[in-house]
Design a protein around this motif. Structure first.
Motif, PDB file in Angstrom:
ATOM      1  N   ALA A 214     -40.331 -23.421  -4.081  1.00 52.13           N
ATOM      2  CA  ALA A 214     -40.061 -24.356  -3.106  1.00 52.13           C
ATOM      3  C   ALA A 214     -39.275 -25.732  -4.346  1.00 52.13           C
ATOM      4  O   ALA A 214     -38.050 -25.969  -4.443  1.00 52.13           O
ATOM      5  N   VAL A 215     -40.003 -25.867  -5.051  1.00 52.34           N
ATOM      6  CA  VAL A 215     -40.052 -26.693  -5.916  1.00 52.34           C
ATOM      7  C   VAL A 215     -39.442 -26.749  -6.906  1.00 52.34           C
ATOM      8  O   VAL A 215     -38.717 -27.455  -7.712  1.00 52.34           O
ATOM      9  N   ALA A 216     -39.379 -24.945  -7.283  1.00 48.64           N
ATOM     10  CA  ALA A 216     -38.779 -24.198  -8.536  1.00 48.64           C
ATOM     11  C   ALA A 216     -37.179 -24.890  -8.074  1.00 48.64           C
ATOM     12  O   ALA A 216     -36.773 -24.917  -9.451  1.00 48.64           O
ATOM     13  N   ILE A 225     -37.892 -29.734 -16.924  1.00 48.11           N
ATOM     14  CA  ILE A 225     -38.843 -29.264 -16.121  1.00 48.11           C
ATOM     15  C   ILE A 225     -39.128 -28.307 -15.170  1.00 48.11           C
ATOM     16  O   ILE A 225     -38.280 -27.476 -14.816  1.00 48.11           O
ATOM     17  N   VAL A 226     -40.084 -27.796 -15.708  1.00 49.79           N
ATOM     18  CA  VAL A 226     -41.025 -25.651 -15.982  1.00 49.79           C
ATOM     19  C   VAL A 226     -41.545 -25.773 -14.452  1.00 49.79           C
ATOM     20  O   VAL A 226     -42.824 -26.313 -14.472  1.00 49.79           O
ATOM     21  N   ILE A 227     -41.199 -24.780 -13.594  1.00 47.77           N
ATOM     22  CA  ILE A 227     -41.895 -24.440 -12.679  1.00 47.77           C
ATOM     23  C   ILE A 227     -42.548 -22.875 -12.841  1.00 47.77           C
ATOM     24  O   ILE A 227     -41.201 -22.151 -12.564  1.00 47.77           O
ATOM     25  N   PRO A 228     -43.155 -22.121 -12.810  1.00 45.77           N
ATOM     26  CA  PRO A 228     -43.758 -20.567 -12.857  1.00 45.77           C
ATOM     27  C   PRO A 228     -43.227 -19.895 -12.541  1.00 45.77           C
ATOM     28  O   PRO A 228     -42.710 -20.648 -10.674  1.00 45.77           O
ATOM     29  N   ARG A 229     -42.433 -18.884 -12.849  1.00 52.08           N
ATOM     30  CA  ARG A 229     -42.101 -17.428 -11.607  1.00 52.08           C
ATOM     31  C   ARG A 229     -43.282 -17.179 -10.446  1.00 52.08           C
ATOM     32  O   ARG A 229     -44.033 -16.783 -11.521  1.00 52.08           O
ATOM     33  N   LEU A 245     -47.364 -20.618 -18.495  1.00 54.65           N
ATOM     34  CA  LEU A 245     -46.208 -21.064 -19.710  1.00 54.65           C
ATOM     35  C   LEU A 245     -47.810 -21.263 -20.747  1.00 54.65           C
ATOM     36  O   LEU A 245     -47.998 -22.253 -20.332  1.00 54.65           O
ATOM     37  N   PRO A 246     -47.265 -21.092 -22.127  1.00 49.98           N
ATOM     38  CA  PRO A 246     -48.152 -21.760 -23.237  1.00 49.98           C
ATOM     39  C   PRO A 246     -46.739 -23.262 -23.586  1.00 49.98           C
ATOM     40  O   PRO A 246     -46.452 -23.444 -23.417  1.00 49.98           O
ATOM     41  N   PHE A 303     -45.013 -27.415 -14.813  1.00 48.50           N
ATOM     42  CA  PHE A 303     -46.570 -28.442 -13.081  1.00 48.50           C
ATOM     43  C   PHE A 303     -46.496 -27.068 -12.718  1.00 48.50           C
ATOM     44  O   PHE A 303     -45.568 -25.651 -12.401  1.00 48.50           O
ATOM     45  N   ILE A 304     -48.080 -26.637 -12.654  1.00 44.97           N
ATOM     46  CA  ILE A 304     -48.746 -25.427 -12.328  1.00 44.97           C
ATOM     47  C   ILE A 304     -49.612 -26.165 -10.904  1.00 44.97           C
ATOM     48  O   ILE A 304     -50.190 -26.363 -10.826  1.00 44.97           O
TER      49      ILE A 304
END
Length: 547
Positions: A214-216, A225-229, A245-246, A303-304
């Protein structure tokens, strides 16, 4: 009462364990303060071993020893600055899990069951040494057969069963605490229900994955802005496989500069993203500590871990916007309105709240806003006036303080409230837009249609109550006596004015024609004109004073 006591007896072994742990840390006196002496047989509290630690430190260590349910309880209490003093909040914020790291052999059977396949049928590589271990899960690095680097989050076996039993026990304990009239106002059962919702949601990793998706989706147009898959083909309630996420830690400003990154830009982007979550999307990261915020190449922010999220509906977002606007514009009246909205029926002394709001604005207005000090002082105000915040706002305030602490390490000049100004202006424009006006009109029509449909039933109910004399109306209007005196005085003045007007209309022409004449008009006419002008001036002056 009987139900709560029965539940405590049913879990008597766990109760004995809790009492034993509290006693071992010299914190068993807390049970007596909470009115729970019956859980230890009603005996007087025993003397604990001499220690230099205060009660908050001893309770924090006991909660850590009691396991994940009680650690989470302590973390929720750490957000309750509206009921606990700063000394307790500071100590409970240091809570961490004392859970031992499980071996891979202890987890392997559950992992294979959840995957429904052998490891080598899903992963090209799997490092069985955990990256991290916490009270709920352990985290591992791996690589999928398709080549993507991933993080695998594995829930501790048997955790749901133990936590469910603890939550049942805590619900009963909260009921016993509410029997203590002095503590009932803090709504312990409501607090335990909040804990239960948070715990059960955090135990369902599919919910965490849905939060992440939802955030992604909300940031799909913002590549910085990166949200993990989430890899749903391999994820389940107890197992979550997500993109790795490196990144670098956001706490080492100089190290980031050496890597060619711009800490101030990272802070600005992180702050703008968090404000967007709050005011635009209504879904925000509930625990943005340094381990969950990532500084990535290209000055991207990651963000994780969306196991804990906060949610704000449109009304609450508008209230938060009003709160931030009141702070930036030094508007104590707007702050009072927000306080009343948030506290509901808890506000007893509005003049005292108004004075407290003015003093609060005076302390923080006219300078750069320190988020931690701002919220700590606000919660002190709530506690002083015995006002309780709704649970969703407690999550919000804790997240704001945590995010601000991380982002100001990147940029000490960052002002999170000032960052919110563009979003506040955007929200205000949307509230004044034609689309919003149309929607409000449609909502009003729908409400009116519903009321019209219920009107016959309400009318019959009212008539029946009137027939049987059971209609009771209670009104409490502060200042009613003063209003009554004002109305009586106004009616007297109005009656007198009407009487004088009638006399002037009836006898005025005859009286005005009598007496000497000056400039073509009788003197009495001149006096009447002067009196009329004076009365008009007096009337206008009274209107000016009343406004």
């Amino acid at each position: 009462m009987l139900e709560s006591t029965w539940t405590a007896l049913k879990h008597h072994q766990r109760v004995r364990e809790i009492v034993t742990v509290l006693a071992s840390f010299g914190a068993q006196d807390v049970l007596f303060r909470l009115g729970l002496g019956r859980l230890v047989g009603g005996a007087e509290p025993v003397a604990s071993q001499p220690t230099d630690e205060g009660t908050p430190q001893r309770v924090r260590r006991a909660l850590e020893a009691l396991g994940p349910t009680f650690v989470k309880l302590g973390q929720i209490l750490a957000s309750r600055g509206d009921i606990l003093p700063a000394l307790w909040i500071e100590e409970l914020e240091n809570l961490h899990s004392g859970a031992a790291t499980l071996t891979w052999e202890q987890l392997q059977g559950q992992v294979l069951e959840d995957l429904g396949a052998e490891l080598d049928q899903v992963f090209a590589e799997f490092n069985t040494t955990p990256l991290a271990a916490a009270s709920i899960a352990q985290v591992y690095r791996a690589r999928l057969l398709s080549g993507e680097d991933v993080v695998v989050k594995i829930q501790r076996p048997g955790l749901r069963r133990k936590m469910t039993a603890d939550l049942q026990l805590l619900e009963s304990v909260a009921l016993l605490i509410e029997d203590n009239g002095a503590l009932a106002q803090y709504q312990p059962r409501k607090m335990v229900r909040q804990l239960a919702r948070a715990m059960l949601e955090e135990l369902d990793f599919t919910q965490e994955g849905l939060n992440c998706d939802a955030v992604a989706a909300n940031f799909s147009q913002q590549p910085h802005i990166v949200i993990p898959r989430i890899y749903w083909a391999h994820s389940s309630e107890r197992l979550l496989v997500q993109e790795y996420l490196p990144s670098y830690t956001p706490l080492e400003r100089q190290a980031l500069i050496e890597q060619g990154l711009d800490p101030s830009l990272l802070a600005s982007r992180g702050a703008s993203a968090f404000i967007k979550m709050l005011l635009e999307d209504g879904v925000f990261h509930g625990d943005p500590h340094p381990g969950n915020l990532k500084a990535m190449s290209g000055n991207r922010v990651g963000f994780i871990d969306f196991g804990m999220v906060g949610r704000l509906d449109e009304r609450r977002r508008l209230e938060v916007m009003s709160f931030m606007r009141a702070l930036t514009e030094n508007n104590s009246d707007a702050l009072v309105t927000v306080l009343i909205d948030w506290s509901g029926n808890g506000v007893q002394n509005i003049p005292a709240i108004e004075q407290a709001a003015r003093e609060y604005i005076a302390r923080h207005g006219g300078k750069a806003l320190n988020m931690s000090a701002l919220i700590e002082d606000f919660l002190d105000l709530m506690r002083e006036h015995q006002l309780l915040l709704p649970p969703d706002l407690l999550v919000l305030f804790k997240a704001l303080v945590t995010a601000d602490g991380v982002l100001t390490r990147l940029d000490p000049e960052l002002d999170l409230i000032a960052t919110a100004k563009p979003a506040i202006v955007k929200m205000l424009r949307e509230q004044l837009s034609w689309r919003m006006t149309k929607r409000l009109g449609l909502d009003g029509l729908e409400l009116g249609r519903g009321l019209l449909g219920e009107l016959p039933q309400l009318a019959r109910l009212l008539v029946n109550r009137l027939k049987h004399g059971v209609l009771e109306v209670r009104m409490d209007l502060p200042g009613l006596e003063r209003l009554e005196r004002s109305l009586r005085l106004a009616s007297t003045r109005l009656s007198l004015a009407l009487l004088i007007s009638a006399l002037v209309i009836t006898f005025g022409p005859q009286i005005a024609a009598v007496g000497p004449v000056w400039a073509g008009l009788p003197m009495l006419s001149w006096l009447a004109a002067i009196a009329t002008a004076g009365g008009l001036v007096a009337f206008l002056w009274s209107l000016f004073k009343s406004s």
